[in-house]
Design a protein around this motif. Structure first.
Motif, PDB file in Angstrom:
ATOM      1  N   VAL A  16      -8.758 -10.144  19.586  1.00 36.93           N
ATOM      2  CA  VAL A  16     -10.116 -10.585  19.930  1.00 36.93           C
ATOM      3  C   VAL A  16     -10.673  -9.718  21.060  1.00 36.93           C
ATOM      4  O   VAL A  16     -11.837  -9.290  21.021  1.00 36.93           O
ATOM      5  CB  VAL A  16     -10.135 -12.083  20.328  1.00 36.93           C
ATOM      6  N   VAL A  17      -9.846  -9.438  22.049  1.00 37.93           N
ATOM      7  CA  VAL A  17     -10.285  -8.582  23.162  1.00 37.93           C
ATOM      8  C   VAL A  17     -10.628  -7.178  22.655  1.00 37.93           C
ATOM      9  O   VAL A  17     -11.669  -6.606  23.006  1.00 37.93           O
ATOM     10  CB  VAL A  17      -9.213  -8.520  24.266  1.00 37.93           C
ATOM     11  N   GLN A  18      -9.757  -6.608  21.819  1.00 34.79           N
ATOM     12  CA  GLN A  18     -10.010  -5.260  21.291  1.00 34.79           C
ATOM     13  C   GLN A  18     -11.310  -5.217  20.493  1.00 34.79           C
ATOM     14  O   GLN A  18     -12.109  -4.290  20.619  1.00 34.79           O
ATOM     15  CB  GLN A  18      -8.840  -4.798  20.396  1.00 34.79           C
ATOM     16  N   ARG A  19     -11.530  -6.222  19.662  1.00 33.40           N
ATOM     17  CA  ARG A  19     -12.748  -6.275  18.850  1.00 33.40           C
ATOM     18  C   ARG A  19     -13.981  -6.468  19.725  1.00 33.40           C
ATOM     19  O   ARG A  19     -15.030  -5.847  19.503  1.00 33.40           O
ATOM     20  CB  ARG A  19     -12.646  -7.408  17.819  1.00 33.40           C
ATOM     21  N   GLY A  20     -13.875  -7.323  20.734  1.00 31.08           N
ATOM     22  CA  GLY A  20     -14.997  -7.548  21.640  1.00 31.08           C
ATOM     23  C   GLY A  20     -15.399  -6.283  22.381  1.00 31.08           C
ATOM     24  O   GLY A  20     -16.593  -5.969  22.506  1.00 31.08           O
ATOM     25  N   LEU A  21     -14.410  -5.542  22.849  1.00 31.11           N
ATOM     26  CA  LEU A  21     -14.683  -4.274  23.545  1.00 31.11           C
ATOM     27  C   LEU A  21     -15.360  -3.279  22.605  1.00 31.11           C
ATOM     28  O   LEU A  21     -16.300  -2.580  22.984  1.00 31.11           O
ATOM     29  CB  LEU A  21     -13.378  -3.684  24.090  1.00 31.11           C
ATOM     30  N   LYS A  22     -14.861  -3.229  21.374  1.00 34.12           N
ATOM     31  CA  LYS A  22     -15.415  -2.324  20.356  1.00 34.12           C
ATOM     32  C   LYS A  22     -16.877  -2.657  20.073  1.00 34.12           C
ATOM     33  O   LYS A  22     -17.687  -1.769  19.788  1.00 34.12           O
ATOM     34  CB  LYS A  22     -14.589  -2.442  19.075  1.00 34.12           C
ATOM     35  N   ASN A  23     -17.201  -3.944  20.155  1.00 33.66           N
ATOM     36  CA  ASN A  23     -18.574  -4.391  19.891  1.00 33.66           C
ATOM     37  C   ASN A  23     -19.462  -4.335  21.131  1.00 33.66           C
ATOM     38  O   ASN A  23     -20.594  -4.819  21.120  1.00 33.66           O
ATOM     39  CB  ASN A  23     -18.564  -5.813  19.329  1.00 33.66           C
ATOM     40  N   GLY A  24     -18.928  -3.801  22.219  1.00 31.28           N
ATOM     41  CA  GLY A  24     -19.733  -3.605  23.421  1.00 31.28           C
ATOM     42  C   GLY A  24     -19.902  -4.823  24.312  1.00 31.28           C
ATOM     43  O   GLY A  24     -20.780  -4.854  25.172  1.00 31.28           O
ATOM     44  N   THR A 186      -4.843 -11.316  12.165  1.00 31.80           N
ATOM     45  CA  THR A 186      -5.622 -11.459  13.399  1.00 31.80           C
ATOM     46  C   THR A 186      -6.709 -10.399  13.546  1.00 31.80           C
ATOM     47  O   THR A 186      -7.752 -10.653  14.150  1.00 31.80           O
ATOM     48  CB  THR A 186      -4.709 -11.424  14.640  1.00 31.80           C
ATOM     49  N   TYR A 187      -6.497  -9.233  12.996  1.00 32.04           N
ATOM     50  CA  TYR A 187      -7.505  -8.163  13.041  1.00 32.04           C
ATOM     51  C   TYR A 187      -8.794  -8.627  12.337  1.00 32.04           C
ATOM     52  O   TYR A 187      -9.899  -8.450  12.853  1.00 32.04           O
ATOM     53  CB  TYR A 187      -6.942  -6.915  12.368  1.00 32.04           C
ATOM     54  N   ASP A 188      -8.619  -9.228  11.151  1.00 30.21           N
ATOM     55  CA  ASP A 188      -9.778  -9.727  10.392  1.00 30.21           C
ATOM     56  C   ASP A 188     -10.405 -10.939  11.067  1.00 30.21           C
ATOM     57  O   ASP A 188     -11.634 -11.069  11.144  1.00 30.21           O
ATOM     58  CB  ASP A 188      -9.343 -10.119   8.971  1.00 30.21           C
ATOM     59  N   LEU A 189      -9.562 -11.836  11.552  1.00 32.17           N
ATOM     60  CA  LEU A 189     -10.050 -13.056  12.204  1.00 32.17           C
ATOM     61  C   LEU A 189     -10.816 -12.727  13.481  1.00 32.17           C
ATOM     62  O   LEU A 189     -11.837 -13.353  13.778  1.00 32.17           O
ATOM     63  CB  LEU A 189      -8.874 -13.982  12.522  1.00 32.17           C
ATOM     64  N   ALA A 190     -10.342 -11.738  14.227  1.00 26.16           N
ATOM     65  CA  ALA A 190     -11.007 -11.357  15.481  1.00 26.16           C
ATOM     66  C   ALA A 190     -12.444 -10.902  15.234  1.00 26.16           C
ATOM     67  O   ALA A 190     -13.350 -11.222  16.007  1.00 26.16           O
ATOM     68  CB  ALA A 190     -10.215 -10.254  16.180  1.00 26.16           C
ATOM     69  N   LYS A 191     -12.656 -10.177  14.142  1.00 25.94           N
ATOM     70  CA  LYS A 191     -14.023  -9.752  13.790  1.00 25.94           C
ATOM     71  C   LYS A 191     -14.925 -10.968  13.616  1.00 25.94           C
ATOM     72  O   LYS A 191     -16.043 -11.011  14.122  1.00 25.94           O
ATOM     73  CB  LYS A 191     -14.002  -8.973  12.463  1.00 25.94           C
ATOM     74  N   LEU A 192     -14.427 -11.947  12.868  1.00 27.65           N
ATOM     75  CA  LEU A 192     -15.196 -13.166  12.615  1.00 27.65           C
ATOM     76  C   LEU A 192     -15.492 -13.909  13.919  1.00 27.65           C
ATOM     77  O   LEU A 192     -16.624 -14.354  14.145  1.00 27.65           O
ATOM     78  CB  LEU A 192     -14.431 -14.080  11.660  1.00 27.65           C
ATOM     79  N   ILE A 193     -14.487 -14.046  14.771  1.00 28.51           N
ATOM     80  CA  ILE A 193     -14.664 -14.789  16.019  1.00 28.51           C
ATOM     81  C   ILE A 193     -15.726 -14.140  16.905  1.00 28.51           C
ATOM     82  O   ILE A 193     -16.579 -14.831  17.478  1.00 28.51           O
ATOM     83  CB  ILE A 193     -13.316 -14.906  16.768  1.00 28.51           C
ATOM     84  N   ILE A 194     -15.682 -12.811  16.992  1.00 28.09           N
ATOM     85  CA  ILE A 194     -16.672 -12.107  17.819  1.00 28.09           C
ATOM     86  C   ILE A 194     -18.073 -12.255  17.224  1.00 28.09           C
ATOM     87  O   ILE A 194     -19.054 -12.435  17.950  1.00 28.09           O
ATOM     88  CB  ILE A 194     -16.282 -10.619  17.995  1.00 28.09           C
ATOM     89  N   ASP A 195     -18.190 -12.218  15.898  1.00 31.29           N
ATOM     90  CA  ASP A 195     -19.496 -12.467  15.263  1.00 31.29           C
ATOM     91  C   ASP A 195     -19.969 -13.891  15.544  1.00 31.29           C
ATOM     92  O   ASP A 195     -21.131 -14.135  15.855  1.00 31.29           O
ATOM     93  CB  ASP A 195     -19.398 -12.273  13.742  1.00 31.29           C
ATOM     94  N   MET A 196     -19.041 -14.819  15.437  1.00 35.38           N
ATOM     95  CA  MET A 196     -19.364 -16.232  15.590  1.00 35.38           C
ATOM     96  C   MET A 196     -19.828 -16.557  17.009  1.00 35.38           C
ATOM     97  O   MET A 196     -20.825 -17.273  17.202  1.00 35.38           O
ATOM     98  CB  MET A 196     -18.136 -17.069  15.221  1.00 35.38           C
ATOM     99  N   VAL A 197     -19.125 -16.032  18.000  1.00 37.38           N
ATOM    100  CA  VAL A 197     -19.442 -16.376  19.389  1.00 37.38           C
ATOM    101  C   VAL A 197     -20.809 -15.828  19.815  1.00 37.38           C
ATOM    102  O   VAL A 197     -21.419 -16.323  20.763  1.00 37.38           O
ATOM    103  CB  VAL A 197     -18.325 -15.884  20.345  1.00 37.38           C
ATOM    104  N   GLN A 198     -21.306 -14.833  19.090  1.00 38.59           N
ATOM    105  CA  GLN A 198     -22.626 -14.285  19.394  1.00 38.59           C
ATOM    106  C   GLN A 198     -23.741 -15.030  18.646  1.00 38.59           C
ATOM    107  O   GLN A 198     -24.909 -14.679  18.765  1.00 38.59           O
ATOM    108  CB  GLN A 198     -22.660 -12.788  19.043  1.00 38.59           C
TER     109      GLN A 198
END
Length: 284
Positions: A16-24, A186-198
């Motif tokens: 989740v942290v890695q995906r969040g950083l990637k998404n700025g 978790t790689y796929d789930l992290a993408k969803l979580i970051i989309d969801m939290v926004q």
């Protein structure tokens, strides 16, 4: 957007942290060494100082069998820790993402469980995660509860890694074949979580990779994709007794994701292929 992620040292929190950083996003990942979530004073001070827009709560006591005997610690982390974080989020009006589990269901249905189905945990771990769900709903309006199952990722122990390790010395393995569910990468789930939290599409969701399988079928696919010559013997739950009772039906209906505009996770076989490729890169 500033986001606090608990459980950074675990499989999901790390991704989740890695995906969040990637998404700025401005994202802070913490483990138990940085913050003891069972300490109410410490939690409130930390969250108030950081003042995040959202908290993604991935930290949990997840040793399912051990939880049956280590009940106090399991409760402190999964229930009290969640309560402290949810209260702190409420004080600063932060969004809150709570990661829950298929273990909140008893596994006795013939159909995939919907988000609205009755919850009836059969083990202590599942009970504590459901208690966490109730606390989050009681304390917060801006919350997401995401139930997941059969998790695997780079950062930690999981079923895939165990099977690959056993394949080094075994040419035949007995694996439970009457528990059905969905692996979650978790790689796929992290993408969803970051989309969801926004977003502001709050509520309870089921999220795992698409498709269903038994543990035995999961093992067979792992060996097939890894070119490991291991024969899998499918056995019953009764033939492989564990301290905690596992739900036989862990299938969860996930139509709500699409209905709310979120992209469903890829098929579990495709997720496994991606994961095995990532594992090879990590070894090198």
């Amino acid at each position: 957007m500033k986001v606090l992620v608990t459980g950074y040292t675990g499989q999901l929190g790390y991704d989740v942290v890695q995906r969040g950083l990637k998404n700025g996003l401005s994202i802070v990942g913490i483990g138990s060494k940085e913050l003891d979530i069972t300490n109410e004073t410490e939690v409130h001070r930390y969250v108030k100082e950081l003042n995040p827009d959202a908290i993604i709560h991935c930290a949990a006591y997840t040793a399912v069998d051990k939880a049956e005997d280590d009940k106090n610690k399991c409760w402190d982390i999964n229930v009290e820790g969640t309560k402290h974080l949810a209260n702190a989020a409420s004080e600063i009006a932060a969004k809150f993402v709570y990661i829950s589990t298929d273990y909140v269901f008893n596994g006795e249905s013939e159909k995939p469980f919907k988000e609205t189905d009755n919850v009836s945990p059969i083990g202590y771990y599942g009970l504590t995660k459901y208690e966490g769900e109730k606390i989050v709903k009681q304390l917060l309006d801006k919350c997401f509860i995401i139930r997941i199952s059969w998790v695997f990722g780079l950062n930690g122990k999981n079923f895939v890694k165990t099977m690959l390790r056993l394949a080094e010395t075994k040419n035949e393995l007995s694996v439970v074949g009457d528990q059905i569910g969905s692996p979650t990468y978790t790689y796929d789930l992290a993408k969803l979580i970051i989309d969801m939290v926004q977003s502001d599409k709050y509520g309870v969701y089921h999220a795992s990779n698409e498709g269903y399988c038994s543990w035995a079928e999961f093992a067979q696919e792992i060996f097939a994709q890894a070119d490991a010559n291991v024969k899998v013997k499918s056995i019953t739950t009764e033939e492989y007794p564990t301290r905690a009772v596992r739900p036989k039906n862990s299938r969860m209906a996930k139509e709500k994701l699409s209905a709310n505009g979120f992209t469903p996770l890829p098929k579990w076989q495709d997720a496994l292929k991606h994961y095995l490729t990532e594992l090879k890169h990590e070894v090198k």
